[in-house]
Scaffold this motif. Structure first.
Motif, short mmCIF file in Angstrom:
data_model
loop_
_atom_site.label_atom_id
_atom_site.label_comp_id
_atom_site.label_asym_id
_atom_site.label_seq_id
_atom_site.Cartn_x
_atom_site.Cartn_y
_atom_site.Cartn_z
N CYS A 127 0.82 -1.21 0.00
CA CYS A 127 0.00 0.00 0.00
C CYS A 127 0.85 1.25 0.00
N HIS A 128 0.17 2.36 -0.08
CA HIS A 128 0.79 3.68 -0.08
C HIS A 128 -0.17 4.60 0.66
N VAL A 129 0.35 5.47 1.52
CA VAL A 129 -0.56 6.39 2.22
C VAL A 129 -0.44 7.78 1.60
N ASN A 130 -1.57 8.32 1.16
CA ASN A 130 -1.61 9.69 0.65
C ASN A 130 -2.11 10.59 1.75
N LEU A 131 -1.24 11.47 2.25
CA LEU A 131 -1.67 12.38 3.30
C LEU A 131 -2.15 13.66 2.65
N ILE A 132 -3.38 14.04 2.98
CA ILE A 132 -3.98 15.22 2.36
C ILE A 132 -4.21 16.26 3.44
N PRO A 133 -3.70 17.47 3.27
CA PRO A 133 -4.07 18.48 4.26
C PRO A 133 -5.57 18.77 4.12
N LEU A 134 -6.27 18.77 5.23
CA LEU A 134 -7.72 18.97 5.15
C LEU A 134 -8.03 20.32 4.50
N ASN A 135 -9.01 20.30 3.64
CA ASN A 135 -9.51 21.52 3.04
C ASN A 135 -10.70 21.96 3.91
N PRO A 136 -10.55 23.02 4.69
CA PRO A 136 -11.62 23.31 5.65
C PRO A 136 -12.94 23.67 4.97
N VAL A 137 -14.01 23.20 5.52
CA VAL A 137 -15.34 23.41 4.94
C VAL A 137 -16.14 24.30 5.88
N GLU A 138 -16.78 25.28 5.30
CA GLU A 138 -17.60 26.18 6.12
C GLU A 138 -18.66 25.40 6.89
N GLY A 139 -18.80 25.69 8.13
CA GLY A 139 -19.83 25.01 8.91
C GLY A 139 -19.36 23.70 9.51
N SER A 140 -18.06 23.36 9.30
CA SER A 140 -17.54 22.13 9.89
C SER A 140 -16.42 22.51 10.86
N PRO A 141 -16.36 21.87 12.03
CA PRO A 141 -15.35 22.26 13.03
C PRO A 141 -13.95 21.75 12.70
N PHE A 142 -13.80 20.88 11.70
CA PHE A 142 -12.48 20.28 11.43
C PHE A 142 -11.57 21.26 10.72
N GLN A 143 -10.32 21.30 11.20
CA GLN A 143 -9.33 22.23 10.66
C GLN A 143 -8.10 21.46 10.19
N PRO A 144 -7.35 22.03 9.22
CA PRO A 144 -6.14 21.32 8.78
C PRO A 144 -5.10 21.22 9.88
N SER A 145 -4.27 20.20 9.78
CA SER A 145 -3.19 20.00 10.72
C SER A 145 -2.09 21.04 10.44
N PRO A 146 -1.44 21.61 11.49
CA PRO A 146 -0.36 22.56 11.24
C PRO A 146 0.80 21.89 10.51
N PRO A 147 1.59 22.67 9.73
CA PRO A 147 2.64 22.09 8.88
C PRO A 147 3.64 21.21 9.63
N GLU A 148 4.05 21.64 10.85
CA GLU A 148 5.10 20.82 11.49
C GLU A 148 4.53 19.48 11.96
N ARG A 149 3.30 19.47 12.39
CA ARG A 149 2.69 18.18 12.79
C ARG A 149 2.52 17.27 11.58
N THR A 150 2.14 17.89 10.49
CA THR A 150 1.98 17.14 9.25
C THR A 150 3.30 16.48 8.86
N ARG A 151 4.38 17.31 8.92
CA ARG A 151 5.71 16.81 8.55
C ARG A 151 6.12 15.65 9.45
N ASP A 152 5.90 15.82 10.76
CA ASP A 152 6.28 14.76 11.71
C ASP A 152 5.48 13.48 11.45
#
Ligand code: SAH
Ligand code: SF4
Length: 370
Positions: free
Chosen positions: A299-324
């Motif tokens: 397998c292969h994992v594709n990590l996607i920074p979340l694209n924030p959606v209006e009205g949804s509480p989910f936010q993208p991960s900060p760059p350094e956390r993403t990198r780690d």
């Protein structure tokens, strides 16, 4: 009001029957398909090798292109374009063309809306309206194939094309869950990969599922070598339940059994999609759990920074956390790639253009035909 016949919804066999019903020789079916799928023609008057009577019939009684372009948005770097199409019943769907990495990749929709209810997804938040027909799926590709050949024509009424298409990749990652519309999706994919049809190699097509186990099992038996992506987004059932109700039906263990079976049966690698959400699924512990889960699987994992959606509480991960997170997966031997947030300013995330247009344009503009 007479019902038009939808030519792109027909298999080759069905189109032959239609020709016979119209008193035409059955070989006309292949000629019509060639005009639509290879020459990218939409105007019967220009289908010069057909009989005059068939051209007249196609013009009067058939629909050759079920999509009407309502709006198109272009990214600032002009490398991504997103079309919003109106369907004959007034529904709206979207298609994205991406021109990065010398590829011309199309992201196509399989449903108007989606019933899977993932709370971080714009399409999920809008709900389900209906399945697309095979022709509505195929026509999204034909639109941008025409545009690529003749951008001036804007994908509409382009002059006849005498060259093979140059769409290089298709990802079934637009609006909707393809396995909730399995038959129409596969009929469309067969037309798109048929050497006598649109003719794109199946290996250049990837389908993404939210994780519907019977769909994965069925795809494992398909002769077409289309790539499979599975939207995982979480390493534990507790968290994945929060990110989508489908996990209650097909929990992670069951999903991974189907994935392992798929890899054994097809010898093809699976991509796992993982949208990184700040404070939700981007912890290093979760990276380790994910690595354990996928250990030994091709397998292969594709990590996607979340694209924030209006009205949804989910936010993208900060760059350094993403990198780690990516580094930890790699350290554990799991091939992983961080995808860039390309096309973000055109809302090239699932269902986002449709939501915005609905909110900002007068409804009339996108409900033409209702
Ligand atoms: N229904 C299918 C295919 C369409 S969604 C599926 O869920 O896989 C295509 C991909 O976009 C999925 O991996 C989905 O999880 C992801 N996605 C949806 N909303 C997103 C968002 N706001 N930001 C980033 N990715 C998102
Ligand atoms: Fe549907 Fe996929 Fe969006 Fe979930 S992520 S709501 S399955 S389109």
């Amino acid at each position: 009001m007479s019902e038009r016949v939808h030519i792109l919804d027909m298999t080759r066999e069905e189109l032959r029957e239609q020709m016979a019903a119209w008193g035409e020789p059955t070989y006309r079916a292949d000629q019509v398909r060639h005009w639509l799928l290879r020459e990218l023609e939409t105007d019967p008057a220009r289908m010069t090798n057909l009989s005059a009577s068939l051209r007249a019939r196609l013009a009067a009684e058939a629909t050759l292109n079920p999509l009407v372009l309502a709006t198109e948005t272009v990214s600032r770097d002009r490398m991504a374009r997103k079309a919003l199409f109106t369907l004959s019943d007034g529904q709206a769907i979207e298609t994205v063309l991406m021109l990065y990495d010398r590829r011309r990749t199309l992201c196509i929709s399989t449903q108007a809306g989606c019933g899977m209810g993932c709370p971080f997804c714009a399409t999920g938040l809008s709900g389900f309206t209906r399945n697309l027909t095979p022709g509505e799926i195929v026509a999204q590709v034909l639109h941008y194939a025409r545009w690529l050949h003749d951008p001036e024509a804007g994908g509409r009424d382009a002059a006849p094309v005498r060259r093979p298409t140059n769409v290089t990749n298709i990802v079934v990652m637009g609006m909707g869950e393809p396995f909730a519309n399995y038959n129409a999706t596969w009929q469309a994919l067969r037309m798109l990969t048929d050497p006598q049809g649109f003719g794109l190699g199946a290996r250049h097509v990837t389908l993404s599922t939210v994780g519907i186990v019977p769909g994965i099992e069925r795809m494992a038996e398909e002769p077409l070598q289309i790539g499979l992506a599975v939207s995982l987004h979480a390493p534990t059932d507790e968290l994945r339940n929060r990110l989508g109700p489908i996990n209650r039906r097909y929990p992670i263990a069951q999903l991974l059994v189907a994935c392992r079976h798929y890899v054994e049966r097809t010898r093809r690698r699976i991509s796992f999609e993982y949208a990184l959400m700040g404070g939700i699924n981007d912890d290093l512990i979760q990276a380790r759990q994910l690595a354990d889960l996928l250990d030994g699987l091709l397998c292969h994992v594709n990590l996607i920074p979340l694209n924030p959606v209006e009205g949804s509480p989910f936010q993208p991960s900060p760059p350094e956390r993403t990198r780690d997170f990516v580094a930890e997966l790699k350290r554990r031997g799991i091939p992983a790639t961080l995808r860039l947030r390309r096309g973000i300013e055109i809302d090239a995330g699932c269902g986002q253009l449709r939501r915005r247009v609905r909110q900002e344009l007068p409804l009339r503009a996108i409900r033409a035909g209702t």
